[in-house]
Scaffold this motif. Structure first.
Motif, PDB file in Angstrom:
ATOM      1  N   ARG A  64       0.821  -1.222   0.000  1.00  0.00           N
ATOM      2  CA  ARG A  64       0.000   0.000   0.000  1.00  0.00           C
ATOM      3  C   ARG A  64       0.854   1.272   0.000  1.00  0.00           C
ATOM      4  N   CYS A  65       2.163   1.137   0.219  1.00  0.00           N
ATOM      5  CA  CYS A  65       3.025   2.330   0.316  1.00  0.00           C
ATOM      6  C   CYS A  65       3.034   3.118  -0.994  1.00  0.00           C
ATOM      7  N   SER A  84       1.138  16.844   5.896  1.00  0.00           N
ATOM      8  CA  SER A  84      -0.115  17.162   6.594  1.00  0.00           C
ATOM      9  C   SER A  84      -0.583  15.983   7.442  1.00  0.00           C
ATOM     10  N   GLY A  99      -2.491  12.874   8.389  1.00  0.00           N
ATOM     11  CA  GLY A  99      -3.103  11.784   7.638  1.00  0.00           C
ATOM     12  C   GLY A  99      -2.345  11.363   6.395  1.00  0.00           C
ATOM     13  N   VAL A 100      -1.114  11.849   6.202  1.00  0.00           N
ATOM     14  CA  VAL A 100      -0.351  11.435   5.011  1.00  0.00           C
ATOM     15  C   VAL A 100       0.354  10.093   5.259  1.00  0.00           C
ATOM     16  N   PHE A 116       2.085   5.470   9.913  1.00  0.00           N
ATOM     17  CA  PHE A 116       2.009   4.235   9.115  1.00  0.00           C
ATOM     18  C   PHE A 116       3.399   3.906   8.563  1.00  0.00           C
ATOM     19  N   PHE A 169      -3.964  10.082   3.154  1.00  0.00           N
ATOM     20  CA  PHE A 169      -4.675   8.797   3.183  1.00  0.00           C
ATOM     21  C   PHE A 169      -5.871   8.816   4.123  1.00  0.00           C
ATOM     22  N   ARG A 170      -5.803   9.655   5.147  1.00  0.00           N
ATOM     23  CA  ARG A 170      -6.894   9.606   6.141  1.00  0.00           C
ATOM     24  C   ARG A 170      -8.216  10.009   5.509  1.00  0.00           C
ATOM     25  N   GLY A 220      -2.779  12.637  16.425  1.00  0.00           N
ATOM     26  CA  GLY A 220      -2.264  11.340  15.971  1.00  0.00           C
ATOM     27  C   GLY A 220      -3.358  10.305  15.766  1.00  0.00           C
ATOM     28  N   SER A 226      -7.049   8.713  14.310  1.00  0.00           N
ATOM     29  CA  SER A 226      -8.016   8.801  13.206  1.00  0.00           C
ATOM     30  C   SER A 226      -9.372   8.397  13.766  1.00  0.00           C
TER      31      SER A 226
HETATM   32  N1  LIG Z   1       0.121   3.946   2.131  1.00  0.00           N
HETATM   33  C1  LIG Z   1      -1.045   3.878   2.756  1.00  0.00           C
HETATM   34  N2  LIG Z   1      -2.039   3.154   2.241  1.00  0.00           N
HETATM   35  C2  LIG Z   1      -3.221   3.075   2.836  1.00  0.00           C
HETATM   36  N3  LIG Z   1      -3.540   3.665   4.005  1.00  0.00           N
HETATM   37  C3  LIG Z   1      -2.602   4.402   4.571  1.00  0.00           C
HETATM   38  C4  LIG Z   1      -1.313   4.550   3.974  1.00  0.00           C
HETATM   39  N4  LIG Z   1      -0.596   5.360   4.775  1.00  0.00           N
HETATM   40  C5  LIG Z   1      -1.407   5.667   5.817  1.00  0.00           C
HETATM   41  N5  LIG Z   1      -2.602   5.092   5.684  1.00  0.00           N
HETATM   42  C6  LIG Z   1      -3.752   5.228   6.611  1.00  0.00           C
HETATM   43  O1  LIG Z   1      -4.077   6.601   6.720  1.00  0.00           O
HETATM   44  C7  LIG Z   1      -4.498   6.893   8.038  1.00  0.00           C
HETATM   45  C8  LIG Z   1      -3.659   8.017   8.589  1.00  0.00           C
HETATM   46  O2  LIG Z   1      -2.314   7.575   8.709  1.00  0.00           O
HETATM   47  P1  LIG Z   1      -1.358   8.056   9.878  1.00  0.00           P
HETATM   48  O3  LIG Z   1      -2.076   8.080  11.174  1.00  0.00           O
HETATM   49  O4  LIG Z   1      -0.118   7.274   9.746  1.00  0.00           O
HETATM   50  O5  LIG Z   1      -1.131   9.548   9.424  1.00  0.00           O
HETATM   51  P2  LIG Z   1      -0.208  10.652  10.101  1.00  0.00           P
HETATM   52  O6  LIG Z   1       0.457  11.365   8.995  1.00  0.00           O
HETATM   53  O7  LIG Z   1       0.653  10.026  11.112  1.00  0.00           O
HETATM   54  O8  LIG Z   1      -1.312  11.555  10.778  1.00  0.00           O
HETATM   55  P3  LIG Z   1      -1.143  12.608  11.981  1.00  0.00           P
HETATM   56  O9  LIG Z   1      -0.217  13.664  11.478  1.00  0.00           O
HETATM   57  O10 LIG Z   1      -2.519  13.088  12.202  1.00  0.00           O
HETATM   58  O11 LIG Z   1      -0.585  11.853  13.132  1.00  0.00           O
HETATM   59  C9  LIG Z   1      -4.374   5.640   8.831  1.00  0.00           C
HETATM   60  O12 LIG Z   1      -5.631   5.028   8.923  1.00  0.00           O
HETATM   61  C10 LIG Z   1      -3.423   4.790   8.009  1.00  0.00           C
HETATM   62  O13 LIG Z   1      -3.635   3.413   8.191  1.00  0.00           O
END
Ligand SMILES: Nc1ncnc2c1ncn2[C@@H]1O[C@H](COP(=O)(O)OP(=O)(O)OP(=O)(O)O)[C@@H](O)[C@H]1O
Length: 867
Positions: A142-143, A165, A167-168, A172, A377-378, A610, A612
């Motif tokens: 999924r990356c 931003s 949710g990017v 993950f 992604f969020r 952090g 979702s």
């Molecule tokens: N490559 C990807 N493919 C699918 N889903 C993803 C992918 N990367 C992240 N996600 C999903 O997107 C959502 C947000 O990811 P994550 O919490 O890692 O974001 P974040 O950048 O750490 O957010 P925040 O800054 O709010 O902490 C999660 O549900 C995660 O599983």
């Protein structure tokens, strides 16, 4: 006495076997028959009864009893399972109403695969590769390409800062990074700046990794604390790669301290002592909580008296005003003249008060490869994503306002969002009010728990109520079965039970209940996990004292039960009282003992960073911090699941320095440019430190005053020298210090050495009537009330010196001098092999450089205390 049946004899057969003993051997057991020591005839063993033998009455009774026990145990087990099932149902129901799922995590960490759990071994070890290392590694399918590019850089060993931003997929991606590091067999530590953020990535807090408590003290105090514990030191030495999530919430000072501590402990002049740094976060989200002026301490000598001084332009050798960066205050460590005539000496150290980690020299030194993730992604709603991006940068136009006004249409209408929204508030007070309302709706019996408050010192006693009025563990705590709760202490970091963990009260347990099974699904008896391992025995705040406080707390309660809480991580725990101590100063402390729980139907925005969520109520009326509205608005996956209250364009704020920083990233231009070299770590180590000779060989002797600092390189910039000739740089490059012609340029303060400091402190101490002469110091009880910082400092310094001198004398100069005094050294870096800049250097002069021959004698100057 009967002999046990030997395994060679069949226990039951259809036919009676021929006994292997003769009738004459059989001597019936008679209790009256005693053996005298003079009895010369050999005692024959009593034979085992054969299967055909009739069982005695006692035996039958015993068997019956055993059978009963078994039946009872079975029934109890059945009941336990039923109770367990009920608790799980209650927890699942209550949590899922708010969109939380219970995820049953196994203890420890699965090193390969999900990267879930805590640290498997002792916290002291970096996560080292396990023997079952996966042969192949490929990024999660999924990356995105951006995420894969980050993984490539991590693989290459660069210091990487990835941002983007909300949710990017930063968190993950961190999990992918740990999988990669497992594959590369590169020992690493996963950390985050807050407990709740650490929980999201199955790591530990950066404070816990570093072994520095809250990390507020001076560098030399923290350094000492780490060196005194082999375990803590081992963590630093064994970690090759340090991961820090939510770096935006790391105070600038903490980042600086960690850099210097890393250098000192790992004995390398490379940033963070040569560890690979992988940091992630979004500086547009919540900033670190600013330190209160009254809580500030000198980073160099731990003095608590800092005064604001005018910016003397000679000390600002870099260009920042041109970009609109507000000048930061300089704080100087100054003397305190006591009323009785004594002086508590300040060391004169100056530093600039910065808020963010990226504003520090430490950040500049790390020379991060900055990688920005852009695919969100969020959320998948394009307008929602675009609106959030504007809000992130502090922009709120009509389009944004209109879009936000229409959010949350389906909420509460039984549409596809049927879970109860989690309400997010900027202030704790509003959160408390809502929780109380929800609490009253529960039909269960309420139990009330009263806090036990205590104090040390006359001043603390006078301000006890005031100081404890607004702490999270409330004075009167009411709880019910089915209540959603938030944990307020780090009870079991390894298993994810940290400050901020969410759970449900599923049962009440009798206070006097015997310790329960330590099954994975059974409550862990609190003694195992909740006892705070603090030194100090019966002293205020010490372990014994805390136990006593817990007993006193229990005596105060009207009910004799503890709540059993089922956490969203799938763990359940009986919650016992916990004690929080707040040090006002050296002699005054206030403490509160209470159950570490708080009702949690609503959350503060800080606690939600952090996460979702599927359904959110965002209440923005009293927004007070930059980035706060953005964090709250970016938690929800869909705009229809988010109901907003109290929104006005004014709540959308971004920090100007952060905006400049991100513009620099975007334009690939330097953020700040500096001519100031990194500080010498030895500026923060007293020159009577037992390891000072060894450290001086690595870092060189510090010279000149320490610059007040905070000159930062651009992301991607190589070295300060290159910064000035960088033709691509679009900023005015000012290699010369800016000198305001009209201003009176104050000279930088003179450098005060440790010896002078010590002498001044000693004078102050003796002058204040602490003791008659310097030789009396050794008898000083530093824990006695009434001793000020200087006297404690002096007395302890005296001890360090005399211990080091004694050790030196003992060795009679026949053994390597530095290793003699290096009682804390790990043993692999004696004088014969020291590490300079991460490279092991062999000392010349000894046979084959291996250091096995006779060591050269070295005259060491006698150290004297101040005077
Ligand atoms: N490559 C990807 N493919 C699918 N889903 C993803 C992918 N990367 C992240 N996600 C999903 O997107 C959502 C947000 O990811 P994550 O919490 O890692 O974001 P974040 O950048 O750490 O957010 P925040 O800054 O709010 O902490 C999660 O549900 C995660 O599983």
């Amino acid at each position: 006495m009967l002999q046990p049946i030997t395994p060679t004899k069949p226990a039951t057969t259809s036919r009676a076997p021929t006994p292997s003993w003769t009738k004459a051997d059989f001597v019936p057991f008679s209790p009256s028959r005693t053996m005298s020591s003079t009895d010369s005839s050999p005692v024959k063993p009593f034979p085992s009864p054969g299967p055909t033998q009739r069982r005695t009455k006692e035996e039958i009774e015993r068997k019956k009893e055993e059978a009963m026990q078994r039946l009872k145990a079975k029934a109890e087990e059945k009941k336990r399972l039923e109770r367990q099932k009920k608790r799980e149902q209650l927890a699942a129901q209550s949590l899922s109403k708010f969109g939380f799922k219970i995820t049953v995590a196994s203890a420890g960490i699965s090193r390969y695969g999900t990267g879930k759990g805590g640290v498997k071994k002792e916290d002291s070890d970096a996560r080292s590769p396990s023997p079952q290392k996966p042969k192949e590694w490929a990024p999660d399918e999924r990356c995105s390409d951006e995420q894969r590019a980050v993984l490539e850089q991590v693989k290459a060993g660069d210091n990487v800062f990835f941002t983007g931003s909300a949710g990017v997929g930063k968190s993950f991606l961190l999990k992918e990074v740990t999988r990669l590091l497992d594959h590369l067999e590169r020992p690493y530590q996963v950390t985050a700046t807050t407990g709740i953020a650490a929980l999201q990535i199955s790591g530990i807090t950066i404070h816990s990794f570093a072994g520095i408590g809250l990390g507020k003290e001076a560098i030399n105090v923290l350094y000492d604390r780490i060196k005194r514990s082999k375990e803590k030191e081992k963590v630093w030495l064994n970690t090759r790669c340090l991961i820090i999530d939510e770096v935006s919430m790391s105070p600038a000072d903490l980042f600086t301290k960690l850099n210097i501590l890393g250098k000192l402990i790992r004995k390398s002049n490379l940033p963070f002592g040569g560890m690979q740094l992988i940091v992630s976060g979004d500086f547009f989200q919540l900033p670190p909580v600013p330190e209160a002026f009254s809580d500030m301490r000198c980073m160099r000598c731990d003095h608590t008296h800092l005064t604001k001084v005018d910016l003397h332009d000679a000390c600002v050798p870099y260009e920042e005003r041109a970009k609109g960066v507000p000048p930061a205050d300089i704080m100087r460590c100054t003397d305190i003249v006591k009323r009785d005539g004594g002086i508590i000496a300040g060391c004169g150290f100056e530093r600039r008060i910065r808020r963010f980690a990226f504003e520090t020299e430490a950040w500049a030194e790390c020379n991060f490869l900055v990688m920005e993730l852009t695919k969100v992604f969020r959320q998948d709603h394009p307008v929602f994503i675009a609106t959030l991006e504007k809000i992130r940068r502090g922009i709120c136009d009509d389009e944004c306002t209109r879009f936000l006004a229409n959010c949350g249409a389906e909420l509460g209408k039984g549409g596809n969002i049927d879970i109860q929204p989690t309400n997010l508030y900027p202030l704790r007070k509003a959160v408390d009010d809502e929780n109380r309302r929800e609490f009253e709706k529960l039909k269960e019996q309420a139990y009330t728990f009263q806090a036990l408050d205590d104090s040390r010192g006359a001043y603390a006693e006078s301000v006890l109520g005031e100081r404890l009025a607004n702490v999270p563990p409330s004075k009167t705590l009411q709880l019910k079965k089915g209540a959603q709760v938030l944990l307020l202490a780090n009870l079991d970091v390894k298993n994810g039970l940290v400050n901020g963990s969410r759970g449900v009260i599923v049962d009440w347990v009798d206070r006097d209940a015997v310790p329960l099974d330590s099954d994975a699904d059974e409550p862990v008896w609190p003694g195992q996990t909740q006892r705070k391992k603090s030194a100090g025995g019966g002293m205020f705040g010490g372990e014994e004292w805390r136990e006593k406080a817990a007993e006193l707390w229990a005596d105060k309660q009207e009910v004799e039960v503890f709540p059993l809480v089922y956490f969203a991580t799938g763990r359940q725990l009986i919650i016992r009282p916990h004690t929080w101590c707040i040090d006002i100063d050296k002699h005054n402390t206030v403490a509160r003992t209470q159950l570490p729980l708080q009702l949690a139907w609503a959350l503060t925005i800080h606690k939600s960073q952090g996460q979702s969520l599927d359904a959110v109520g965002v209440r923005l009326t009293s927004t007070f911090e930059k980035g706060q509205a953005y964090v709250a608005l970016s938690r929800c996956r869909k705009p229809e699941g988010m109901k907003i209250d109290g929104f006005r364009p004014g709540v959308v704020m971004a920090h100007p320095v952060v905006t400049i920083f991100y513009d620099c990233i975007k334009n690939k231009t330097p953020f700040f440019i500096t001519a100031v070299p990194p500080v010498n770590p030895l500026d923060f180590v007293p020159d009577f430190d037992p390891l000072i000779d060894k450290l001086t060989r690595i870092f060189g002797r510090p010279t000149g005053p320490i610059p007040p600092g905070s000159a930062v390189l651009a992301p991607g910039q190589k070295k300060p020298a290159q910064a000035y000739v960088n033709p691509g740089a679009q900023v005015v490059a000012p290699p010369q210090p800016y000198v305001n012609p009209g201003a009176q340029v104050a000279a930088p303060p003179p450098r005060v050495g440790w010896k002078e400091l010590l002498a001044q402190a000693a004078d102050a101490f003796i002058g204040a009537g602490g003791c008659a002469s310097a030789t009396d110091w050794k008898d000083v009880d530093v824990n006695k009330p009434g001793f000020d910082d200087a006297s404690v400092f002096t007395a302890e310094a005296y001890r360090v010196i005399s211990q080091a001198t004694r050790r030196k004398r003992k060795s009679s100069y026949s053994a390597p001098p530095a290793s003699d005094v290096d009682s804390d050294s790990t043993g692999n870096d004696t004088l014969d092999s020291i590490i300079i800049d991460g490279v092991k250097q062999e000392k010349t002069g000894g046979p084959s450089g291996g250091g096995k021959g006779k060591k050269a004698k070295r005259k060491r100057p006698r150290k004297r205390v101040g005077h």
